[in-house]
Scaffold this active site. Structure first.
Site, PDB file in Angstrom:
ATOM      1  N   ARG A   1       6.509  -8.217   1.880  1.00 50.13           N
ATOM      2  CA  ARG A   1       7.369  -7.699   2.953  1.00 50.13           C
ATOM      3  C   ARG A   1       8.057  -8.839   3.681  1.00 50.13           C
ATOM      4  NH1 ARG A   1       4.432  -4.069   7.152  1.00 50.13           N
ATOM      5  NH2 ARG A   1       4.563  -2.571   5.436  1.00 50.13           N
TER       6      ARG A   1
ATOM      7  N   ASP B   1      -1.279   6.893   6.132  1.00 51.84           N
ATOM      8  CA  ASP B   1      -1.265   5.463   6.434  1.00 51.84           C
ATOM      9  C   ASP B   1      -2.151   5.186   7.651  1.00 51.84           C
ATOM     10  OD1 ASP B   1      -0.589   2.817   6.182  1.00 51.84           O
ATOM     11  OD2 ASP B   1       1.388   3.011   7.102  1.00 51.84           O
TER      12      ASP B   1
ATOM     13  N   THR C   1      -5.757  -1.139   6.965  1.00 48.07           N
ATOM     14  CA  THR C   1      -5.843  -2.588   7.120  1.00 48.07           C
ATOM     15  C   THR C   1      -7.205  -2.990   7.671  1.00 48.07           C
ATOM     16  OG1 THR C   1      -4.853  -2.386   9.338  1.00 48.07           O
ATOM     17  CG2 THR C   1      -3.356  -2.836   7.500  1.00 48.07           C
TER      18      THR C   1
ATOM     19  N   LYS D   1       0.827  -1.213   0.000  1.00 49.36           N
ATOM     20  CA  LYS D   1       0.000   0.000   0.000  1.00 49.36           C
ATOM     21  C   LYS D   1       0.864   1.268   0.000  1.00 49.36           C
ATOM     22  CE  LYS D   1      -2.320  -1.296   3.690  1.00 49.36           C
ATOM     23  NZ  LYS D   1      -1.755  -2.659   3.833  1.00 49.36           N
ATOM     24  N   THR D   2       1.881   1.301   0.863  1.00 52.87           N
ATOM     25  CA  THR D   2       2.763   2.473   0.909  1.00 52.87           C
ATOM     26  C   THR D   2       3.524   2.625  -0.394  1.00 52.87           C
ATOM     27  OG1 THR D   2       3.017   2.256   3.313  1.00 52.87           O
ATOM     28  CG2 THR D   2       4.677   3.554   2.155  1.00 52.87           C
TER      29      THR D   2
END
Length: 338
Positions: free
Chosen positions: A220, A112, A161, A67-68
């Site tokens: 990640r 975020d 999230t 997402k980032t």
């Protein structure tokens, strides 16, 4: 304490530098999430052709899926400046007003964990997103007055999230919502192949595929496991690559299915201490000396997705697959469970 390889763990500066070096800088470099990438590409190209700022974007999905990175790419591919913040940092409306009033025309604002923003700030954001203005209250009581402040056009990119925690009025003001999904093993293999190349690592595809298969569908985690393998190969330079991968992952308690130490501890407690359940998450947490929220937010989703645990009205229950994974035989009464 949770395992260092779980996606919910806070990232230290070294991890951030490492991940930043591996981030793709454009949509053409981004691996996976084909539907979302295609939708974003259309949105950005249309905005460029119309000479306008792109619509506000909401990116939703579990941690570690990009997402980032996509927020950074939105700014990069549209040729605009990027301002970054987070929901917890915006604790009242004044924080948001200061942030919005300092934006330059066309800037991309990334927030975020936007669902954790203060409710007063969230309500101020409604007007900012829709009409590019905010109302600032001056004074208190009967003498208070509202001063409208015009804002330059901007694009808000929110990441969450927990989509269900966003208020409907806020969610409805996003022009596009992208739902990110867990990666398939072949997509993670592409991610790892690119990362290994950037890091100058000579690891054959079968060894990278082994890492991909243990990465819980999350880039990640895949890159973090690759870092652990790189460390192991640095200390043991003469060990064959596939052996080094197996040894490194075993050293960090990541089993062939991707379960780490905490996952296995929860599953083993459920099976051995509670006979496979049903048992409440609080009882599981107490038996392990862990925090119930950590188990519910970090461990349970993966175990349920892997078909090793189910939630029932009476509590958590281990499936027959969980017993097999631990090389145990379920009680006779539970032989037919799932």
């Amino acid at each position: 304490m949770t395992s260092e390889l779980t996606s919910a763990e806070p990232l230290d500066p070294a991890e951030l530098d490492f991940e930043g070096a591996l981030r793709p800088s454009s949509l053409s470099e981004f691996v996976g999430q084909r539907r979302v990438v295609g939708q974003l590409d259309l949105l950005l190209r249309a905005a460029e052709m119309d000479s306008r700022t792109p619509d506000h974007i909401l990116l939703a999905g579990p941690p570690g899926l990009g997402k980032t990175t996509l927020a950074m790419i939105v700014a990069h591919d549209s040729g605009r400046a990027l301002r970054m913040s987070s929901g917890p940092a915006i604790s009242h409306a004044g924080d948001l007003a200061a942030l919005l009033s300092s934006l330059v025309p066309g800037e991309v604002l990334f927030i975020d964990e936007i669902h954790r923003m203060a409710r007063s700030a969230e309500e101020m954001l409604y007007l900012a997103m829709e009409d590019f203005r905010i109302d600032i209250m001056v004074g208190k009581g009967v003498g208070a007055s509202s001063i409208p402040l015009e804002l330059p056009p901007f694009t808000l990119v929110g990441a969450t999230t927990r989509t269900g925690l966003l208020a409907n009025p806020l969610r409805d003001r996003f022009g596009f919502t992208g739902h990110l999904e867990f990666y398939e093993t072949d997509e993670l293999l592409q991610v790892l192949t690119r990362s290994a190349s950037l890091l100058g690592l000579d690891i054959p595809q079968p060894a990278l595929a082994e890492i991909a298969g243990r990465s819980r569908g999350t880039p990640r985690i895949a890159n973090r496991l690759l870092r652990r393998v790189r460390d192991y190969m640095t200390v043991h330079p003469h060990e064959e690559a596939r052996t080094a991968v197996d040894s490194a992952l075993a050293l960090y308690d990541v089993d062939p299915r991707g379960l780490d130490r905490l996952d296995t501890s929860v599953l083993r407690a459920l099976v051995e201490r509670f006979g496979g359940g049903p048992v409440g998450v609080s009882s599981l947490a107490v038996s392990l000396g862990e925090d119930a929220e950590t188990i519910e937010a970090v461990v349970e989703p993966f175990l349920i997705r892997e078909g090793l645990m189910v939630r029932t009205p009476r509590g958590r229950v281990a499936t027959s697959e969980a017993w097999k994974h631990l090389n145990l035989t379920p009680p006779a009464a539970d032989q037919t469970l799932l």
